[in-house]
Design an enzyme around this catalytic site. Structure first.
Site, PDB file in Angstrom:
ATOM      1  N   HIS A 106       0.842  -1.193   0.000  1.00  0.00           N
ATOM      2  CA  HIS A 106       0.000   0.000   0.000  1.00  0.00           C
ATOM      3  C   HIS A 106       0.881   1.249   0.000  1.00  0.00           C
ATOM      4  CE1 HIS A 106      -3.183   2.823   0.920  1.00  0.00           C
ATOM      5  NE2 HIS A 106      -4.073   1.852   0.823  1.00  0.00           N
ATOM      6  N   HIS A 107       0.481   2.235  -0.806  1.00  0.00           N
ATOM      7  CA  HIS A 107       1.294   3.444  -0.948  1.00  0.00           C
ATOM      8  C   HIS A 107       1.343   4.261   0.343  1.00  0.00           C
ATOM      9  CE1 HIS A 107       3.560   6.311  -3.221  1.00  0.00           C
ATOM     10  NE2 HIS A 107       3.191   5.827  -4.384  1.00  0.00           N
ATOM     11  N   ALA A 108       0.443   3.987   1.287  1.00  0.00           N
ATOM     12  CA  ALA A 108       0.476   4.710   2.557  1.00  0.00           C
ATOM     13  C   ALA A 108       1.748   4.410   3.342  1.00  0.00           C
ATOM     14  CB  ALA A 108      -0.751   4.349   3.401  1.00  0.00           C
ATOM     15  N   TYR A 109       2.368   3.268   3.074  1.00  0.00           N
ATOM     16  CA  TYR A 109       3.610   2.934   3.772  1.00  0.00           C
ATOM     17  C   TYR A 109       4.758   3.841   3.361  1.00  0.00           C
ATOM     18  CZ  TYR A 109       2.055  -1.384   6.017  1.00  0.00           C
ATOM     19  OH  TYR A 109       1.438  -2.292   6.824  1.00  0.00           O
ATOM     20  N   ASN A 129       5.098   9.358   2.466  1.00  0.00           N
ATOM     21  CA  ASN A 129       5.293   9.950   1.147  1.00  0.00           C
ATOM     22  C   ASN A 129       5.837  11.365   1.287  1.00  0.00           C
ATOM     23  OD1 ASN A 129       3.828   7.953  -0.882  1.00  0.00           O
ATOM     24  ND2 ASN A 129       2.593   8.055   0.971  1.00  0.00           N
TER      25      ASN A 129
END
Length: 383
Positions: free
Chosen positions: A93-96, A282
């Site tokens: 997941h890009h939230a990581y 990010n």
């Protein structure tokens, strides 16, 4: 895998909204059963193994991730394809984190494939960086160069301010109303949650560097030019429009804003006692980069055009301002409002274009040599 979780505790967390963070989601530690994250599908790959790999990876883009456990998975496709003896699809997941932090974590897990060592991959050769941060700052000339050089240096900052103001206005207009024209690269429904095809092609870095040196440009200039040429050929072949037509589509270019721009430096920080200082998540600013679809008799014209566009973008603080604006929106209006605003930005442009520096030598992951690494992203309404 347990060692990785110990070094990077965020990957042992899930997001919860329990009222402890003003109603916003927060990271909370949970028990991780590694086997739940290791998936070995049974596929029919008898006729075309390469297509079986592509079909399976494409199917992952339609499947939601299980939010009751940390959202990362390893999918092992244990059969040979044309490029590798087996394939591992890692879904995170890009939230990581963004590409820099995620690839750094992957590199930290690899080892050099050299016979005489099993250490981490060697760092790229040291050279003076073109930029120290997220911008290209003009250097003040020495007094010995005279008055004209000093005036030119001052004027460069005026140009920087003008370009930044123009880029931020253009960025805001894109969020509010300015959208790319419909082309065959853009879906009609702007829905990011549909099956996407992940296709990779290998290029010779030596060929790219040869063009870079011949044209006195950068590797990024060459890659943008190659992409522009490929999109142009595809568009005119598929659309049937005359080759004299010139079309501009825009790409959203994420740029890492961390001070440590070296991937190896980031890996070293993660492994050191300072790993608690690693900024996960990010840390991205954005550039709106035009891609011109056109045919040229001289293929090098694509490189000249790409160099001109990218040189102009280097004389702007667009990256810094867009990163700060994103932070302000998230803090003031919350994650949902901030996310919806940036979805408008993604929906009104056509392409997301980015690249990452990988290892400089052959590496192994868990004792297996790595043939290629092909990062990608899905869930946004773009090519």
């Amino acid at each position: 895998m347990e060692a990785m979780l110990a070094r990077c505790p965020r990957y042992g967390c899930i997001q919860v909204a329990d009222g402890l963070n003003n109603g916003e989601a927060r990271w909370a530690r949970t028990t991780v059963n590694v086997q739940d994250h290791m998936i070995v599908p049974k596929l029919d790959r008898a006729t075309d193994p390469d297509k079986a790999v592509e079909d399976y990876v494409a199917s992952l883009s339609t499947l939601p991730m299980d939010c009751s456990r940390p959202p990362w998975e390893f999918h092992f496709l244990d059969f040979p394809s044309s490029e590798a003896a087996s394939t591992v699809a890692i879904r995170v997941h890009h939230a990581y984190g963004d590409g820099m932090s995620t690839l750094a974590l992957l590199m930290m897990s690899t080892r050099s494939a050299a016979a005489d060592t099993k250490s981490h991959p060697a760092a790229p050769p040291h050279r003076r960086p073109t930029r120290m941060g997220a911008i290209y700052a003009p250097q003040r000339p020495p007094l010995s160069m005279g008055t004209l050089a000093f005036v030119a240096w001052v004027l460069s900052y005026l140009v920087l301010a003008w370009n930044t103001a123009a880029d931020i206005a253009y960025f805001a207009a894109t969020i509010m109303f300015l959208s790319d024209q419909r082309t065959l690269f853009k879906r009609a429904d702007d829905d990011g949650f549909h099956a996407k095809r992940f296709v990779h092609r290998s290029l010779s870095l030596d060929d790219v560097k040869f063009l870079k040196n011949s044209m006195n440009c950068t590797v990024n200039d060459v890659l943008v030019a190659v992409t522009s040429a490929a999109l142009s050929r595809y568009y005119f072949r598929k659309s049937g429009e005359p080759n004299t037509t010139k079309i501009c589509v825009r790409s959203l270019l994420p740029v890492n804003t961390r001070p440590a721009t070296s991937l190896q430096t980031y890996v070293n920080v993660i492994e050191s006692d300072m790993r608690n200082e690693v900024t996960w998540g990010n840390k991205l600013g954005y550039i709106i980069l035009p891609f011109y679809l056109a045919t040229h008799d001289d293929p090098l014209a694509y490189i000249r055009k790409a160099k001109k566009v990218l040189d102009r973008k280097k004389r702007s603080l667009e990256v810094i301002f867009t990163y700060k604006i994103a932070q302000i929106f998230m803090k003031v209006f919350g994650v949902k409002v901030g996310t919806s605003i940036f979805r408008c930005l993604f929906a009104r442009t056509t392409i997301v274009f980015s690249n990452m520096v990988g290892p400089t030598e052959q590496v192994e992951l868990c004792g297996h040599p790595v043939a290629f690494i092909a990062p990608s992203v899905y869930g946004i309404p773009e090519l």
